[in-house]
Motif scaffolding. Structure first.
Motif, mmCIF file in Angstrom:
data_model
loop_
_atom_site.group_PDB
_atom_site.id
_atom_site.type_symbol
_atom_site.label_atom_id
_atom_site.label_comp_id
_atom_site.label_asym_id
_atom_site.label_seq_id
_atom_site.Cartn_x
_atom_site.Cartn_y
_atom_site.Cartn_z
ATOM 1 N N VAL A 1 0.842 -1.197 0.000
ATOM 2 C CA VAL A 1 0.000 0.000 0.000
ATOM 3 C C VAL A 1 0.871 1.238 0.000
ATOM 4 O O VAL A 1 1.927 1.267 0.639
ATOM 5 C CB VAL A 1 -0.977 0.012 1.204
ATOM 6 C CG1 VAL A 1 -1.898 -1.193 1.155
ATOM 7 C CG2 VAL A 1 -0.234 0.070 2.525
ATOM 8 N N GLN A 2 0.416 2.275 -0.705
ATOM 9 C CA GLN A 2 1.198 3.496 -0.816
ATOM 10 C C GLN A 2 1.009 4.421 0.379
ATOM 11 O O GLN A 2 1.855 5.263 0.660
ATOM 12 C CB GLN A 2 0.828 4.227 -2.115
ATOM 13 C CG GLN A 2 1.605 5.495 -2.386
ATOM 14 C CD GLN A 2 3.095 5.263 -2.575
ATOM 15 O OE1 GLN A 2 3.556 4.978 -3.654
ATOM 16 N NE2 GLN A 2 3.866 5.387 -1.496
ATOM 17 N N TRP A 3 -0.074 4.253 1.110
ATOM 18 C CA TRP A 3 -0.327 5.109 2.277
ATOM 19 C C TRP A 3 0.266 4.481 3.539
ATOM 20 O O TRP A 3 1.017 3.512 3.477
ATOM 21 C CB TRP A 3 -1.820 5.397 2.413
ATOM 22 C CG TRP A 3 -2.682 4.210 2.764
ATOM 23 C CD1 TRP A 3 -3.085 3.820 3.997
ATOM 24 C CD2 TRP A 3 -3.256 3.263 1.838
ATOM 25 N NE1 TRP A 3 -3.869 2.694 3.902
ATOM 26 C CE2 TRP A 3 -3.990 2.338 2.609
ATOM 27 C CE3 TRP A 3 -3.224 3.120 0.446
ATOM 28 C CZ2 TRP A 3 -4.690 1.276 2.028
ATOM 29 C CZ3 TRP A 3 -3.909 2.050 -0.136
ATOM 30 C CH2 TRP A 3 -4.630 1.148 0.647
ATOM 31 N N HIS A 4 -0.077 5.050 4.720
ATOM 32 C CA HIS A 4 0.559 4.647 5.981
ATOM 33 C C HIS A 4 -0.482 4.161 7.005
ATOM 34 O O HIS A 4 -0.821 4.874 7.952
ATOM 35 C CB HIS A 4 1.360 5.807 6.563
ATOM 36 C CG HIS A 4 2.653 6.045 5.867
ATOM 37 N ND1 HIS A 4 3.846 5.500 6.286
ATOM 38 C CD2 HIS A 4 2.945 6.747 4.738
ATOM 39 C CE1 HIS A 4 4.816 5.860 5.463
ATOM 40 N NE2 HIS A 4 4.287 6.630 4.515
ATOM 41 N N PRO A 5 -0.924 2.908 6.882
ATOM 42 C CA PRO A 5 -1.894 2.385 7.853
ATOM 43 C C PRO A 5 -1.307 2.187 9.242
ATOM 44 O O PRO A 5 -2.051 2.182 10.235
ATOM 45 C CB PRO A 5 -2.314 1.043 7.236
ATOM 46 C CG PRO A 5 -1.145 0.634 6.394
ATOM 47 C CD PRO A 5 -0.602 1.924 5.839
ATOM 48 N N GLU A 6 0.011 2.039 9.347
ATOM 49 C CA GLU A 6 0.624 1.775 10.664
ATOM 50 C C GLU A 6 0.385 2.910 11.647
ATOM 51 O O GLU A 6 0.376 2.698 12.872
ATOM 52 C CB GLU A 6 2.122 1.505 10.501
ATOM 53 C CG GLU A 6 3.023 2.706 10.388
ATOM 54 C CD GLU A 6 2.995 3.387 9.023
ATOM 55 O OE1 GLU A 6 3.671 4.429 8.855
ATOM 56 O OE2 GLU A 6 2.307 2.874 8.102
ATOM 57 N N MET A 7 0.168 4.131 11.126
ATOM 58 C CA MET A 7 -0.053 5.279 12.001
ATOM 59 C C MET A 7 -1.523 5.513 12.300
ATOM 60 O O MET A 7 -1.868 6.473 13.000
ATOM 61 C CB MET A 7 0.558 6.526 11.366
ATOM 62 C CG MET A 7 2.063 6.478 11.229
ATOM 63 S SD MET A 7 2.924 6.334 12.819
ATOM 64 C CE MET A 7 2.630 7.970 13.511
ATOM 65 N N ASP B 1 -7.519 4.103 15.025
ATOM 66 C CA ASP B 1 -8.800 4.726 14.688
ATOM 67 C C ASP B 1 -9.305 4.409 13.282
ATOM 68 O O ASP B 1 -10.373 4.879 12.897
ATOM 69 C CB ASP B 1 -8.728 6.247 14.863
ATOM 70 C CG ASP B 1 -7.779 6.926 13.868
ATOM 71 O OD1 ASP B 1 -7.080 6.213 13.120
ATOM 72 O OD2 ASP B 1 -7.744 8.167 13.845
ATOM 73 N N SER B 2 -8.578 3.633 12.500
ATOM 74 C CA SER B 2 -8.998 3.317 11.137
ATOM 75 C C SER B 2 -9.353 1.839 11.011
ATOM 76 O O SER B 2 -8.473 0.981 11.176
ATOM 77 C CB SER B 2 -7.883 3.661 10.141
ATOM 78 O OG SER B 2 -8.123 3.053 8.880
ATOM 79 N N PRO B 3 -10.609 1.509 10.694
ATOM 80 C CA PRO B 3 -10.978 0.101 10.517
ATOM 81 C C PRO B 3 -10.166 -0.594 9.430
ATOM 82 O O PRO B 3 -9.812 -1.765 9.572
ATOM 83 C CB PRO B 3 -12.462 0.176 10.142
ATOM 84 C CG PRO B 3 -12.947 1.442 10.767
ATOM 85 C CD PRO B 3 -11.801 2.392 10.640
ATOM 86 N N LEU B 4 -9.829 0.121 8.339
ATOM 87 C CA LEU B 4 -9.054 -0.499 7.280
ATOM 88 C C LEU B 4 -7.631 -0.797 7.750
ATOM 89 O O LEU B 4 -7.093 -1.874 7.479
ATOM 90 C CB LEU B 4 -9.007 0.397 6.038
ATOM 91 C CG LEU B 4 -8.174 -0.150 4.860
ATOM 92 C CD1 LEU B 4 -8.669 -1.525 4.433
ATOM 93 C CD2 LEU B 4 -8.188 0.822 3.693
ATOM 94 N N ALA B 5 -7.017 0.142 8.451
ATOM 95 C CA ALA B 5 -5.668 -0.091 8.977
ATOM 96 C C ALA B 5 -5.670 -1.294 9.918
ATOM 97 O O ALA B 5 -4.781 -2.149 9.863
ATOM 98 C CB ALA B 5 -5.163 1.153 9.703
ATOM 99 N N GLN B 6 -6.671 -1.360 10.783
ATOM 100 C CA GLN B 6 -6.773 -2.498 11.701
ATOM 101 C C GLN B 6 -6.964 -3.800 10.934
ATOM 102 O O GLN B 6 -6.352 -4.824 11.266
ATOM 103 C CB GLN B 6 -7.936 -2.271 12.665
ATOM 104 C CG GLN B 6 -7.728 -1.107 13.617
ATOM 105 C CD GLN B 6 -9.004 -0.676 14.316
ATOM 106 O OE1 GLN B 6 -10.069 -1.248 14.106
ATOM 107 N NE2 GLN B 6 -8.903 0.353 15.139
ATOM 108 N N ALA B 7 -7.775 -3.772 9.898
ATOM 109 C CA ALA B 7 -8.039 -4.978 9.105
ATOM 110 C C ALA B 7 -6.781 -5.456 8.391
ATOM 111 O O ALA B 7 -6.521 -6.670 8.302
ATOM 112 C CB ALA B 7 -9.150 -4.707 8.098
ATOM 113 N N ILE B 8 -5.993 -4.524 7.878
ATOM 114 C CA ILE B 8 -4.761 -4.892 7.165
ATOM 115 C C ILE B 8 -3.799 -5.611 8.104
ATOM 116 O O ILE B 8 -3.277 -6.692 7.793
ATOM 117 C CB ILE B 8 -4.104 -3.647 6.546
ATOM 118 C CG1 ILE B 8 -4.919 -3.152 5.354
ATOM 119 C CG2 ILE B 8 -2.660 -3.953 6.108
ATOM 120 C CD1 ILE B 8 -4.468 -1.815 4.795
#
Length: 262
Positions: free
Chosen positions: A223-229, A233-240
């Motif tokens: 992924v090009q964005w930063h889900p780790e940060m 609070d982000s369901p998609l980041a948590q799902a990844i």
């Protein structure tokens, strides 16, 4: 004897190499350690960007997952057959050497893989793709950079634009949506997609934002964005990170299977 269910999967995270008080040093940013430990529930193992000291065969036999993180540095343009980047560009040849050498062996061995920002770009380069060095200078493109560095750090990682999720892919399984908002902190991006990679999402300007390996049976996602940060609070980041951790647990079970009996 310790049963596999009581163990955490070991996930290799390739470090950046930089200078610290005039000494060469190797480090990984806290956000990745936090997301992997808290959400993926794995044990992050920091691998130095030291090409002579990292043996692929030993690493593959030891780990249950592999992560290539984001970084202030850029993949050297020579790695994808382009003219050298401007001298002012931050590069990390030591990380290039380790990451680009290890990744093919990791994927071939069936080890789950997660690439973020620079790691997403490294995945594309390994498959023969190229990178656009300044996306914001291209006609019709959004400015994907993080903006004012004087803002509080948390604001760097606020959602910036939506992505269009490709139907039938891994990211759609994780998001359950056709569009979702993500943050954006990069100035480089994919120019030519590598052969054998699947587009998982694009930005409104058409820039590729997520990819996976078409032929891989194991979990692979860049992924090009930063889900780790945004795992708090982000369901998609948590799902990844949850899905990546689950894939690593499956790998751990398979890796230790011959040593344990029910």
């Amino acid at each position: 004897m310790i049963h596999p269910r009581s163990r955490r999967p070991v996930v290799a995270v390739v470090a950046d190499r930089f200078e610290y008080h005039k000494h060469a040093a190797h480090a990984v940013l806290e956000g990745y350690v936090h997301a992997l430990s808290k959400v993926a529930k794995v044990l992050p193992l920091i691998v130095p960007a030291h090409d002579e000291g990292v043996d692929a065969e030993t690493l593959v036999s030891t780990i249950d997952g592999f992560v290539l993180t984001g970084s202030p540095s850029n993949v050297a343009a020579e790695r994808y057959g382009a003219a050298p980047l401007p001298p002012s560009t931050v590069v990390d040849p030591a990380r290039d050497a380790v990451s680009l050498r290890l990744l093919p062996a990791i994927l071939e061995a069936g080890v789950p893989f997660l690439g973020i920002c620079r790691g997403f770009q490294e995945l594309n380069v390994v498959f023969g793709g190229s990178l656009e060095r300044a996306v914001h200078d291209q006609p019709g493109r959004l400015d994907h950079r993080e903006g004012d560095h004087d803002r509080p750090l948390a604001r760097w990682y606020e959602d910036r634009h939506e992505i269009h999720v490709a139907p039938g892919g891994r990211l759609e399984q994780l998001s359950g949506k056709a569009t979702v908002m993500v943050n954006s902190l990069h100035h480089q991006g994919i120019e030519r997609l590598g052969t054998g990679l699947r587009v998982e999402a694009t930005a409104p300007d058409g820039l590729i934002e997520a990819i996976s390996v078409e032929s891989a049976e194991q979990f692979t996602l860049g992924v090009q964005w930063h889900p780790e940060m945004r795992v708090d609070d982000s369901p998609l980041a948590q799902a990844i990170f949850t899905a990546f951790g689950d894939a690593c647990r499956m790998r751990l079970s398979q890796r230790l299977q011959p040593r344990f009996h029910a």
